[in-house]
Design a protein around this motif. Structure first.
Motif, short mmCIF file in Angstrom:
data_model
loop_
_atom_site.label_atom_id
_atom_site.label_comp_id
_atom_site.label_asym_id
_atom_site.label_seq_id
_atom_site.Cartn_x
_atom_site.Cartn_y
_atom_site.Cartn_z
N ASP A 85 7.21 -27.53 12.44
CA ASP A 85 7.19 -26.68 13.64
C ASP A 85 7.26 -25.20 13.23
O ASP A 85 7.26 -24.88 12.04
CB ASP A 85 8.36 -27.04 14.56
CG ASP A 85 9.71 -26.96 13.86
OD1 ASP A 85 9.80 -26.28 12.81
OD2 ASP A 85 10.67 -27.55 14.35
N ASP A 86 7.36 -24.33 14.23
CA ASP A 86 7.39 -22.89 13.96
C ASP A 86 8.64 -22.46 13.19
O ASP A 86 8.60 -21.51 12.43
CB ASP A 86 7.33 -22.11 15.29
CG ASP A 86 5.91 -22.09 15.84
OD1 ASP A 86 4.99 -22.43 15.06
OD2 ASP A 86 5.74 -21.76 17.03
N GLU A 87 9.72 -23.20 13.42
CA GLU A 87 10.96 -22.84 12.73
C GLU A 87 10.79 -23.02 11.22
O GLU A 87 11.18 -22.16 10.43
CB GLU A 87 12.11 -23.71 13.26
CG GLU A 87 13.46 -23.16 12.87
CD GLU A 87 14.60 -24.02 13.39
OE1 GLU A 87 14.40 -24.74 14.38
OE2 GLU A 87 15.67 -23.96 12.78
N CYS A 88 10.17 -24.16 10.83
CA CYS A 88 9.88 -24.40 9.41
C CYS A 88 8.96 -23.31 8.87
O CYS A 88 9.16 -22.77 7.79
CB CYS A 88 9.18 -25.74 9.20
SG CYS A 88 10.15 -27.17 9.66
N ARG A 89 7.91 -23.02 9.68
CA ARG A 89 6.91 -22.03 9.27
C ARG A 89 7.59 -20.67 9.03
O ARG A 89 7.33 -20.00 8.03
CB ARG A 89 5.82 -21.92 10.35
CG ARG A 89 4.52 -21.36 9.83
CD ARG A 89 3.38 -21.57 10.82
NE ARG A 89 2.89 -22.94 10.87
CZ ARG A 89 2.96 -23.75 11.92
NH1 ARG A 89 3.49 -23.33 13.06
NH2 ARG A 89 2.49 -24.97 11.86
N ASN A 90 8.48 -20.30 9.93
CA ASN A 90 9.16 -19.01 9.81
C ASN A 90 10.09 -18.97 8.59
O ASN A 90 10.21 -17.95 7.92
CB ASN A 90 9.97 -18.71 11.08
CG ASN A 90 9.05 -18.36 12.24
OD1 ASN A 90 7.93 -17.91 12.02
ND2 ASN A 90 9.51 -18.59 13.45
N ARG A 91 10.74 -20.10 8.35
CA ARG A 91 11.63 -20.18 7.20
C ARG A 91 10.84 -20.02 5.90
O ARG A 91 11.24 -19.31 4.99
CB ARG A 91 12.37 -21.52 7.24
CG ARG A 91 13.58 -21.56 6.36
CD ARG A 91 14.39 -22.82 6.54
NE ARG A 91 15.52 -22.79 5.63
CZ ARG A 91 16.67 -22.20 5.89
NH1 ARG A 91 16.87 -21.62 7.05
NH2 ARG A 91 17.64 -22.19 5.00
N ILE A 92 9.70 -20.70 5.86
CA ILE A 92 8.83 -20.62 4.68
C ILE A 92 8.33 -19.18 4.50
O ILE A 92 8.36 -18.64 3.39
CB ILE A 92 7.66 -21.63 4.79
CG1 ILE A 92 8.21 -23.05 4.60
CG2 ILE A 92 6.57 -21.32 3.77
CD1 ILE A 92 7.24 -24.16 4.94
N LEU A 93 7.93 -18.55 5.61
CA LEU A 93 7.45 -17.17 5.53
C LEU A 93 8.54 -16.23 5.01
O LEU A 93 8.27 -15.35 4.19
CB LEU A 93 6.97 -16.69 6.91
CG LEU A 93 5.61 -17.25 7.35
CD1 LEU A 93 5.32 -16.88 8.81
CD2 LEU A 93 4.49 -16.72 6.44
#
Lengths: 125, 174
Positions: B39-47
């Motif tokens: 989800d976006d939370e994972c994506r943001n963490r990765i970013l």
């Protein structure tokens, strides 16, 4: 008393067996139903947090190695029962640590002394 | 050398591990990324993590399941940073058919350790609280605990990070 504190699944009992040359038959599990029969190791002391009587257990376990669960570094639990339990374990651990000659914290199977036996450090001076 | 870095969420263990990896000054520096994007939370963490390690010279290798599949992509004179064991275990335990993730992961890590000059492993300290009621979560904690104990025994250096400050459990800091 020696106190061993640490998180779940950190190898606390294996550490005690290895370091103090003890075995399964030296263990009394506070989570179980068997009565205490003078065993050297008290395992899962946190199971007694809600029925904790300091004078009784500290005297009974004065020559024991007590293994307890480290708690409190997580989310505040949702239910009042869990919050109460967590606080009770914390209070119990403080009393155990104050009484014990040594306190070791276990992480990843390794030990670190938080309080040393025969320490000459006097906190009142 | 092999180093195990543990600590709670937000303790600064990733940043510490990255700085440590850079300090080895090997020609090749690999970042073994294990997180899957749900989800976006994972994506943001990765970013956020990508931004944090930008410019440090890491070559990123996405490896959510099988580390040994990527051995051929890594020069043996290099240093790798594996981030993190808790994600890798979650992927294997909850999102694969792997029956014995503890044996699988420990074998895989030893294999890449033998292949490389230096390996830094980030894990997670999620054990100091009430034990969850769910059997799946209990099994997860037990598995991660076993892996952490195994890796600590094999590592030259074990460091816990607390509020960005390293606490040395084993070995000598560089």
């Amino acid at each position: 008393m020696k106190l061993i504190i640490g998180g779940y699944a950190q190898g606390r009992l294996a550490y005690v067996f290895r370091t103090y040359h003890l075995k399964e038959s030296d263990v009394w599990n506070a989570e179980g139903t068997e009565p205490y029969q003078g065993q050297k190791i008290i395992y899962h002391a946190e199971a007694l947090a809600l029925s904790w009587i300091a004078e009784k257990y500290l005297a009974l376990w004065k020559d024991c190695i007590v293994i307890t669960q480290e708690t409190g570094s997580g989310l505040i639990p949702i239910t009042p029962e869990e919050r109460h339990w967590r606080e009770a374990v914390g209070q119990m651990n403080q009393q155990l640590a104050a009484y014990a000659e040594s306190v070791e914290r276990i992480c990843c199977g390794l030990s670190m002394y938080l309080k040393q036996e025969h320490s000459h450090v006097d906190s009142d001076q | 050398m092999m180093a195990l870095i543990t600590g709670g969420s937000g303790s600064g263990k990733s940043l510490f591990a990255e700085q440590m990896a850079v300090q080895f000054r090997t020609e090749y520096l690999y970042y073994l990324a294990t997180m899957q994007i749900y989800d976006d939370e994972c994506r943001n963490r990765i970013l956020r993590h990508q931004k944090q390690r930008a410019g440090k010279g890491f070559i990123t290798i996405e490896t959510p399941f099988c580390l040994s599949d990527h051995l051929h992509q890594m020069q043996s004179s290099g240093t790798a940073l594996l981030e993190c064991v808790s994600n890798l275990l979650a992927n294997l335990q909850f999102d694969s058919d792997q029956q014995d993730p503890v044996t699988f992961i420990t074998k895989e890590i030893l294999q890449i350790r033998q292949h490389l000059q230096h390996l830094i492993i980030v894990t997670n300290d999620i054990f100091a609280d009430r034990i969850p009621d769910s059997p799946e979560m209990q099994a997860y904690l037990q598995n991660l605990g076993k892996i952490n104990c195994f890796l600590a025994e094999k590592s030259d250096l074990v460091i816990e990070i607390n509020a960005g400050i390293p606490v040395i459990w084993k070995g000598k800091r560089l």
